[in-house]
Design an enzyme around this catalytic site. Structure first.
Site, PDB file in Angstrom:
ATOM      1  CG  ASP A  24      42.656  34.431  44.094  1.00 37.45           C
ATOM      2  OD1 ASP A  24      43.665  34.589  44.110  1.00 37.45           O
ATOM      3  OD2 ASP A  24      41.774  33.806  45.033  1.00 37.45           O
ATOM      4  CG  ASN A  26      47.205  36.706  38.721  1.00 37.32           C
ATOM      5  OD1 ASN A  26      46.192  36.412  37.932  1.00 37.32           O
ATOM      6  ND2 ASN A  26      47.133  38.033  39.032  1.00 37.32           N
ATOM      7  NE  ARG A  28      45.722  29.671  43.502  1.00 37.60           N
ATOM      8  CZ  ARG A  28      44.221  29.779  43.941  1.00 37.60           C
ATOM      9  NH1 ARG A  28      43.384  28.791  43.909  1.00 37.60           N
ATOM     10  NH2 ARG A  28      43.876  30.921  44.049  1.00 37.60           N
ATOM     11  CD1 TRP A  29      47.142  30.310  34.062  1.00 40.82           C
ATOM     12  CD2 TRP A  29      49.254  31.774  34.070  1.00 40.82           C
ATOM     13  NE1 TRP A  29      47.614  30.538  32.972  1.00 40.82           N
ATOM     14  CE2 TRP A  29      48.813  31.168  32.826  1.00 40.82           C
ATOM     15  CE3 TRP A  29      50.075  32.377  34.250  1.00 40.82           C
ATOM     16  CZ2 TRP A  29      49.578  31.670  31.723  1.00 40.82           C
ATOM     17  CZ3 TRP A  29      51.042  32.562  33.443  1.00 40.82           C
ATOM     18  CH2 TRP A  29      50.708  32.264  32.112  1.00 40.82           C
ATOM     19  CG  HIS A  41      50.687  39.178  39.993  1.00 38.31           C
ATOM     20  ND1 HIS A  41      49.731  38.561  40.503  1.00 38.31           N
ATOM     21  CD2 HIS A  41      51.597  39.065  40.833  1.00 38.31           C
ATOM     22  CE1 HIS A  41      49.903  38.088  41.593  1.00 38.31           C
ATOM     23  NE2 HIS A  41      51.151  38.394  42.137  1.00 38.31           N
ATOM     24  CB  SER A  69      43.805  43.260  49.684  1.00 36.71           C
ATOM     25  OG  SER A  69      44.943  42.480  50.146  1.00 36.71           O
ATOM     26  CB  THR A  70      44.783  46.844  53.512  1.00 41.33           C
ATOM     27  OG1 THR A  70      43.661  45.874  53.568  1.00 41.33           O
ATOM     28  CG2 THR A  70      44.266  48.231  53.015  1.00 41.33           C
ATOM     29  NE  ARG A  75      49.529  38.140  47.962  1.00 41.31           N
ATOM     30  CZ  ARG A  75      49.111  37.505  46.985  1.00 41.31           C
ATOM     31  NH1 ARG A  75      49.507  37.283  45.724  1.00 41.31           N
ATOM     32  NH2 ARG A  75      47.713  36.884  47.053  1.00 41.31           N
ATOM     33  CG  LEU A 135      34.518  50.824  31.759  1.00 43.10           C
ATOM     34  CD1 LEU A 135      33.501  50.160  32.350  1.00 43.10           C
ATOM     35  CD2 LEU A 135      35.578  49.938  31.367  1.00 43.10           C
ATOM     36  NE  ARG A 198      39.560  33.308  51.480  1.00 49.78           N
ATOM     37  CZ  ARG A 198      40.325  32.304  50.705  1.00 49.78           C
ATOM     38  NH1 ARG A 198      39.870  31.174  50.985  1.00 49.78           N
ATOM     39  NH2 ARG A 198      41.126  32.527  50.189  1.00 49.78           N
ATOM     40  CB  SER A 200      39.391  38.326  50.181  1.00 47.47           C
ATOM     41  OG  SER A 200      39.533  36.867  50.232  1.00 47.47           O
TER      42      SER A 200
HETATM   43  C1  FPP Z   1      45.737  37.389  43.232  1.00 43.34           C
HETATM   44  O1  FPP Z   1      46.187  36.201  42.620  1.00 43.34           O
HETATM   45  C2  FPP Z   1      45.930  38.538  42.498  1.00 43.34           C
HETATM   46  C3  FPP Z   1      46.731  39.619  42.993  1.00 43.34           C
HETATM   47  C4  FPP Z   1      47.126  40.005  44.540  1.00 43.34           C
HETATM   48  C5  FPP Z   1      47.163  40.834  42.307  1.00 43.34           C
HETATM   49  C6  FPP Z   1      46.194  40.925  41.157  1.00 43.34           C
HETATM   50  C7  FPP Z   1      46.607  41.961  40.079  1.00 43.34           C
HETATM   51  C8  FPP Z   1      46.751  41.880  38.666  1.00 43.34           C
HETATM   52  C9  FPP Z   1      45.733  41.123  37.985  1.00 43.34           C
HETATM   53  C10 FPP Z   1      47.599  42.939  37.999  1.00 43.34           C
HETATM   54  C11 FPP Z   1      46.811  43.643  37.017  1.00 43.34           C
HETATM   55  C12 FPP Z   1      46.401  44.948  37.711  1.00 43.34           C
HETATM   56  C13 FPP Z   1      46.732  45.840  37.310  1.00 43.34           C
HETATM   57  C14 FPP Z   1      46.077  47.407  37.519  1.00 43.34           C
HETATM   58  C15 FPP Z   1      47.891  46.121  36.509  1.00 43.34           C
HETATM   59  P1  FPP Z   1      47.394  35.648  43.519  1.00 43.34           P
HETATM   60  O2  FPP Z   1      48.782  35.965  43.307  1.00 43.34           O
HETATM   61  O3  FPP Z   1      46.785  35.586  45.199  1.00 43.34           O
HETATM   62  O4  FPP Z   1      47.074  33.952  43.035  1.00 43.34           O
HETATM   63  P2  FPP Z   1      47.427  32.687  43.688  1.00 43.34           P
HETATM   64  O5  FPP Z   1      46.147  32.641  44.720  1.00 43.34           O
HETATM   65  O6  FPP Z   1      46.981  31.715  42.767  1.00 43.34           O
HETATM   66  O7  FPP Z   1      48.575  32.760  44.539  1.00 43.34           O
END
Ligand code: FPP
Length: 248
Positions: A24, A26, A28-29, A41, A69-70, A75, A135, A198, A200
């Protein structure tokens, strides 16, 4: 984060064999840097690649990553399409190296929601990596823990209705055989980044006794060293299984 143990690649019997990741932060970053959410992402996908590489040396035999996630369909189209494209590219660009490094890849979740070409890519990668044993990397994609439990209940009910199972025979192990993760042990450790506390809808059936670590770091900044610290710290945690207290 303080670590009581010198970091070393040595593996002890108390290391977690299965680690789950809720990647989690991505968005905000990316926002902090004036980048698009998809760029966040993309950076997140690179971090997953780094973590996968160090799992074998730490004794982590199973890594399960929550990629979609489902609930993530809510989004905007732009982000959902961007994520689906990213999965496609990730499978395309990483497959060869993953297979060569001895990593077995599995996907859990409802893949019928994706277009056939992506479903084919997923099946081919599962097939190509089937006999690998360094793995098991499981990517949860269009996955929901409640959805999984519903499917487990449906499968067991179908067996009972067909006369293959008495109601009295239904126990945890019967249900577990129908879980999406029936091919591996439950995760001993779950790590969620970005400070959210959470679960989630991630692996609801499987986390009954998992140690859950919430890390403030945003996923795109989550390093292999940090992962290693969590894995090593796990060794010092006391887990309680019902009335039995044991050191894990
Ligand atoms: C949650 O961060 C992240 C996701 C919904 C997507 C996770 C996906 C990746 C890390 C991509 C890599 C995976 C593969 C298999 C290529 P968010 O977007 O909810 O962040 P935020 O809470 O800061 O908005």
């Amino acid at each position: 984060m303080k670590t009581n143990v010198a970091l070393s690649p040595s593996v002890t019997k108390n290391m977690p064999t299965h680690v789950g990741l809720v990647m989690d932060g991505n968005g905000r970053w990316a926002k902090q840097r004036g980048l698009s959410r998809i760029e966040g992402h993309q950076r997140g996908a690179e971090r997953l690649r780094d973590i996968v590489k160090i799992c074998p040396e730490l004794g982590v035999q199973f890594l399960t990553a929550f990629a979609f996630s489902t609930e993530n369909w809510k989004r905007g189209d732009e982000e959902v399409n961007g994520l689906v494209d990213l999965f496609r590219k990730y499978i395309g660009s990483e497959s060869r190296e993953l297979v060569e490094k001895g990593i077995k890849i599995k996907f859990i979740g409802n893949r019928t929601a994706f277009d056939q070409s992506l479903v084919d890519q997923m099946c081919q990668l599962e097939l190509a990596s089937h006999s690998n044993d360094k793995l098991v990397l499981t990517i949860a994609i269009n996955y929901g823990g409640r959805d999984e439990i519903v499917k487990m209940a449906q499968a067991v009910a179908t067996q009972a209705l067909a006369g293959h199972l008495n109601v009295e025979q239904i126990d945890e192990s019967v249900l577990n055989k129908h879980s999406f993760t029936h091919y591996m042990p439950d995760p001993e450790l779950i790590i969620r980044t970005s400070g959210e506390t959470r679960i989630s809808n991630f692996l609801l059936w499987q986390v009954a006794y998992s140690e859950i670590v919430f890390d403030d770091v945003l996923w795109p900044e989550f390093t292999p060293e940090r992962f290693k610290e969590h894995v090593v710290n796990f060794e010092h945690k006391i887990r309680r299984f019902g009335s039995i207290t044991m050191k894990v």
